[in-house]
Design an enzyme around this catalytic site. Structure first.
Site, PDB file in Angstrom:
ATOM      1  N   GLU A 199      16.614  20.431 -27.839  1.00  0.00           N
ATOM      2  CA  GLU A 199      15.871  19.712 -28.879  1.00  0.00           C
ATOM      3  C   GLU A 199      14.392  19.818 -28.606  1.00  0.00           C
ATOM      4  O   GLU A 199      13.973  19.936 -27.453  1.00  0.00           O
ATOM      5  CB  GLU A 199      16.213  18.204 -28.820  1.00  0.00           C
ATOM      6  CG  GLU A 199      17.336  17.794 -29.702  1.00  0.00           C
ATOM      7  CD  GLU A 199      17.627  16.300 -29.630  1.00  0.00           C
ATOM      8  OE1 GLU A 199      16.925  15.554 -28.916  1.00  0.00           O
ATOM      9  OE2 GLU A 199      18.575  15.885 -30.298  1.00  0.00           O
ATOM     10  N   LYS A 200      13.611  19.708 -29.642  1.00  0.00           N
ATOM     11  CA  LYS A 200      12.163  19.550 -29.482  1.00  0.00           C
ATOM     12  C   LYS A 200      11.965  18.265 -28.680  1.00  0.00           C
ATOM     13  O   LYS A 200      12.613  17.254 -28.943  1.00  0.00           O
ATOM     14  CB  LYS A 200      11.524  19.423 -30.873  1.00  0.00           C
ATOM     15  CG  LYS A 200      10.135  18.849 -30.892  1.00  0.00           C
ATOM     16  CD  LYS A 200       9.104  19.929 -30.656  1.00  0.00           C
ATOM     17  CE  LYS A 200       7.716  19.352 -30.464  1.00  0.00           C
ATOM     18  NZ  LYS A 200       6.942  20.089 -29.460  1.00  0.00           N
ATOM     19  N   LEU A 202       9.888  15.207 -28.041  1.00  0.00           N
ATOM     20  CA  LEU A 202       8.789  14.459 -28.659  1.00  0.00           C
ATOM     21  C   LEU A 202       8.023  13.767 -27.536  1.00  0.00           C
ATOM     22  O   LEU A 202       8.630  13.127 -26.671  1.00  0.00           O
ATOM     23  CB  LEU A 202       9.338  13.450 -29.665  1.00  0.00           C
ATOM     24  CG  LEU A 202      10.197  14.057 -30.790  1.00  0.00           C
ATOM     25  CD1 LEU A 202      10.753  12.971 -31.690  1.00  0.00           C
ATOM     26  CD2 LEU A 202       9.389  15.031 -31.632  1.00  0.00           C
ATOM     27  N   HIS A 234      15.131   6.902 -18.875  1.00  0.00           N
ATOM     28  CA  HIS A 234      15.847   6.960 -20.145  1.00  0.00           C
ATOM     29  C   HIS A 234      16.814   5.796 -20.333  1.00  0.00           C
ATOM     30  O   HIS A 234      17.715   5.859 -21.166  1.00  0.00           O
ATOM     31  CB  HIS A 234      16.597   8.283 -20.328  1.00  0.00           C
ATOM     32  CG  HIS A 234      15.714   9.487 -20.216  1.00  0.00           C
ATOM     33  ND1 HIS A 234      14.604   9.659 -21.009  1.00  0.00           N
ATOM     34  CD2 HIS A 234      15.770  10.558 -19.403  1.00  0.00           C
ATOM     35  CE1 HIS A 234      14.016  10.798 -20.684  1.00  0.00           C
ATOM     36  NE2 HIS A 234      14.698  11.354 -19.703  1.00  0.00           N
ATOM     37  N   ARG A 290      29.848   1.354 -30.790  1.00  0.00           N
ATOM     38  CA  ARG A 290      30.264   0.134 -30.072  1.00  0.00           C
ATOM     39  C   ARG A 290      29.170  -0.917 -30.174  1.00  0.00           C
ATOM     40  O   ARG A 290      28.109  -0.658 -30.731  1.00  0.00           O
ATOM     41  CB  ARG A 290      30.488   0.480 -28.597  1.00  0.00           C
ATOM     42  CG  ARG A 290      29.221   1.108 -28.028  1.00  0.00           C
ATOM     43  CD  ARG A 290      29.213   1.258 -26.545  1.00  0.00           C
ATOM     44  NE  ARG A 290      28.152   2.145 -26.115  1.00  0.00           N
ATOM     45  CZ  ARG A 290      26.883   1.799 -25.905  1.00  0.00           C
ATOM     46  NH1 ARG A 290      26.502   0.550 -26.106  1.00  0.00           N
ATOM     47  NH2 ARG A 290      25.986   2.675 -25.508  1.00  0.00           N
TER      48      ARG A 290
HETATM   49  P1  ADP Z   1      21.922   8.829 -23.824  1.00  0.00           P
HETATM   50  O1  ADP Z   1      23.103   8.824 -24.722  1.00  0.00           O
HETATM   51  O2  ADP Z   1      22.164   9.516 -22.524  1.00  0.00           O
HETATM   52  O3  ADP Z   1      21.286   7.467 -23.675  1.00  0.00           O
HETATM   53  P2  ADP Z   1      19.966   9.601 -25.885  1.00  0.00           P
HETATM   54  O4  ADP Z   1      20.135  10.785 -26.746  1.00  0.00           O
HETATM   55  O5  ADP Z   1      20.250   8.256 -26.513  1.00  0.00           O
HETATM   56  O6  ADP Z   1      20.843   9.774 -24.549  1.00  0.00           O
HETATM   57  O7  ADP Z   1      18.494   9.561 -25.279  1.00  0.00           O
HETATM   58  C1  ADP Z   1      18.090   8.582 -24.351  1.00  0.00           C
HETATM   59  C2  ADP Z   1      16.588   8.554 -24.196  1.00  0.00           C
HETATM   60  O8  ADP Z   1      16.115   9.867 -23.751  1.00  0.00           O
HETATM   61  C3  ADP Z   1      15.811   8.283 -25.471  1.00  0.00           C
HETATM   62  O9  ADP Z   1      15.695   6.905 -25.755  1.00  0.00           O
HETATM   63  C4  ADP Z   1      14.474   8.938 -25.128  1.00  0.00           C
HETATM   64  O10 ADP Z   1      13.743   8.115 -24.244  1.00  0.00           O
HETATM   65  C5  ADP Z   1      14.864  10.190 -24.356  1.00  0.00           C
HETATM   66  N1  ADP Z   1      15.019  11.357 -25.259  1.00  0.00           N
HETATM   67  C6  ADP Z   1      16.170  11.880 -25.740  1.00  0.00           C
HETATM   68  N2  ADP Z   1      15.941  12.914 -26.568  1.00  0.00           N
HETATM   69  C7  ADP Z   1      14.595  13.085 -26.635  1.00  0.00           C
HETATM   70  C8  ADP Z   1      13.710  13.982 -27.333  1.00  0.00           C
HETATM   71  N3  ADP Z   1      14.172  14.945 -28.118  1.00  0.00           N
HETATM   72  N4  ADP Z   1      12.371  13.826 -27.148  1.00  0.00           N
HETATM   73  C9  ADP Z   1      11.879  12.849 -26.346  1.00  0.00           C
HETATM   74  N5  ADP Z   1      12.659  11.992 -25.662  1.00  0.00           N
HETATM   75  C10 ADP Z   1      13.997  12.094 -25.791  1.00  0.00           C
END
Ligand code: ADP
Length: 445
Positions: A199-200, A202, A234, A290
């Protein structure tokens, strides 16, 4: 209505579910491990069954033991809480096969959204904006043209991921292949699936998520957003609702897109659609099928008991709430209280020698600990949630400040001091923080 529910969880969330059951006149069956014999969820339930030794794998994740307990105790339904088996498709399937109601969506929907690549496709088909990405990580040409389009950095993520595991941010093109390989290994180890996607990345987004409730009759409502941008590795640490950066038009727009998508797929139960929000734009990341840890802030600003709604939906009841009746009123903040060292975050199991929890108007503590309780070392370090509610954000912060000062937990390390520092910081007070705030704050404080 259901007569008896088994709660397939522990800690504060088991207690939260138990309380909702009691208010609905439903009997409860607690399950527990050897290490949790004296736990509050066991003490407060109507019946309790030991499902195995201390390790989560042998107890709270032990599907045969949990199903046997459910059959033996003759329950009508199982509530999985969050974590553990709550998003395990196979668990939901087995429960369905035993003619017991799983309080949550169908196993089919769990599987659909548990696969993040598929979930993104479904959202794209329904007009929900997603983070730009590709899932063909073996095609070097495709990766090259993707990077050319979105520019570095990018992030490699696990399709079956959760809990912030299996992610790698890539800043230089030459690191790409190594990062993909590393993410695959980590993902295989954690989720037994090495599918990853790109993914890009951000760089300054907020994490904003939309709460939905959907019944089995096709009615879907959205309950506003939660800003969960205060994160460590995260993982969320502080959440609030509403987000002071969203305009009511932006809220309305994203909520109605979510509502439409959920209606189309025929989802049943509570769910959360997670987005990154940058420069006024939303980017779908994933859906959690959930109840979330941070659900109380939504309950405080909407006045809706989400667990009660989950149980009633599972029982086949039509949603009694209409979208036009849902108004976000006031402001709510949640601090996750962890048993861990405030600086190095090493978990701090042990006995709580003194305990006093804050109270008063607008203070809610969801926790299962008590004075003399021994926190086992086998499970998550979150031991409670401190939630405040007030008419507006600044009063809500003042209440949180006061409540954190009053909270006494002795005998173990907790992150209460860290919370105190964060909520006093000018970035938090301004509300303009993004997901990078905490790591910078920890570096320079
Ligand atoms: P998980 O299911 O492991 O919690 P998520 O997809 O919900 O994973 O991502 C968790 C966190 O990781 C996000 O809240 C953000 O902080 C960071 N993150 C995930 N994808 C991106 C992205 N494309 N760009 C920037 N930060 C990201």
């Amino acid at each position: 209505m259901f007569k008896k529910i088994l709660i397939a969880n522990r800690g504060e969330i088991a207690l939260r579910i138990l309380r909702a059951c009691r208010e609905l006149g439903i009997k409860t069956v607690a399950i527990h491990s050897d290490a949790d014999e004296a736990a509050m969820h066991v003490r407060m339930s109507d019946e309790s069954i030991c499902v195995g030794p201390a390790s989560a794998q042998s107890s709270y994740l032990n599907i045969p033991a949990i199903i046997t307990s459910a059959t033996m105790s003759n329950v009508d339904a199982i509530h999985p809480g969050y974590g553990f088996l709550s998003e395990n498709k196979r668990f939901a399937e087995i429960i369905e096969e035993h003619n017991i109601k799983f309080i949550g969506p169908s196993s089919e929907h769990i599987g659909m959204m548990g696969n993040k690549i598929l979930a993104k496709k479904i959202m794209i088909d329904n007009g929900v904006p997603v983070v730009p990405g590709i899932d063909k990580v073996n095609d070097e040409n495709e990766i090259k043209s993707f990077i050319k389009k979105v520019e570095l950095p990018v992030i490699i993520k696990a399709s079956s991921g959760g809990g912030g595991k299996g992610m790698r941010v890539v800043y230089k093109e030459e690191d790409l292949q190594e990062s993909i390989a590393a993410a695959k290994v980590e993902s295989k180890k954690s989720f037994n699936d090495d599918t990853v996607y790109i993914e890009k990345f951000l760089t300054k987004p907020k994490h904003i998520e939309i709460q939905i409730l959907s019944d089995s009759h096709g009615n879907v409502v959205t309950l506003g957003e939660r800003d969960c941008s205060i994160q460590r590795k995260h993982q969320k640490l502080i959440e609030e609702s509403p987000s002071n950066l969203l305009t009511s038009e932006q809220r309305k727009e994203i909520s109605s897109l979510c509502q439409k998508a959920i209606k189309t797929i025929g989802y049943e139960g509570a769910g959360t659609i997670e987005f990154l929000f940058e420069n006024g734009k939303f980017y779908f990341m994933e859906m959690n099928t959930r109840l979330q840890v941070e659900h109380p802030v939504t309950e405080m600003v909407t006045g809706i008991d989400l667990v009660r709604e989950q149980i009633e939906i599972a029982n086949g009841k039509k949603l009694s709430i209409k979208q036009e009746d849902i108004n976000l009123k006031g402001h709510s903040i949640e601090c996750r209280i962890n048993a861990e060292h405030p600086e190095n975050f090493i978990p701090s199991p042990g006995t709580i020698t003194q305990y006093h929890q804050p109270g008063g108007l607008g203070i809610r503590v969801d926790s299962a600990v008590y004075q003399g309780y021994s926190i086992p070392s086998h499970y998550d370090s979150m031991i409670g949630k401190l939630i405040t509610y007030a008419d507006n954000r600044s009063e809500c912060i003042s209440k949180m400040k006061r409540a954190l000062e009053e909270y006494v937990i002795m005998g173990i390390n907790t992150n209460i001091q860290l919370h105190q520092k964060i909520i006093k910081s000018k970035e938090f007070i301004s509300g303009k923080y993004d997901i990078n705030f905490l790591s910078k704050f920890l570096q320079f404080k």
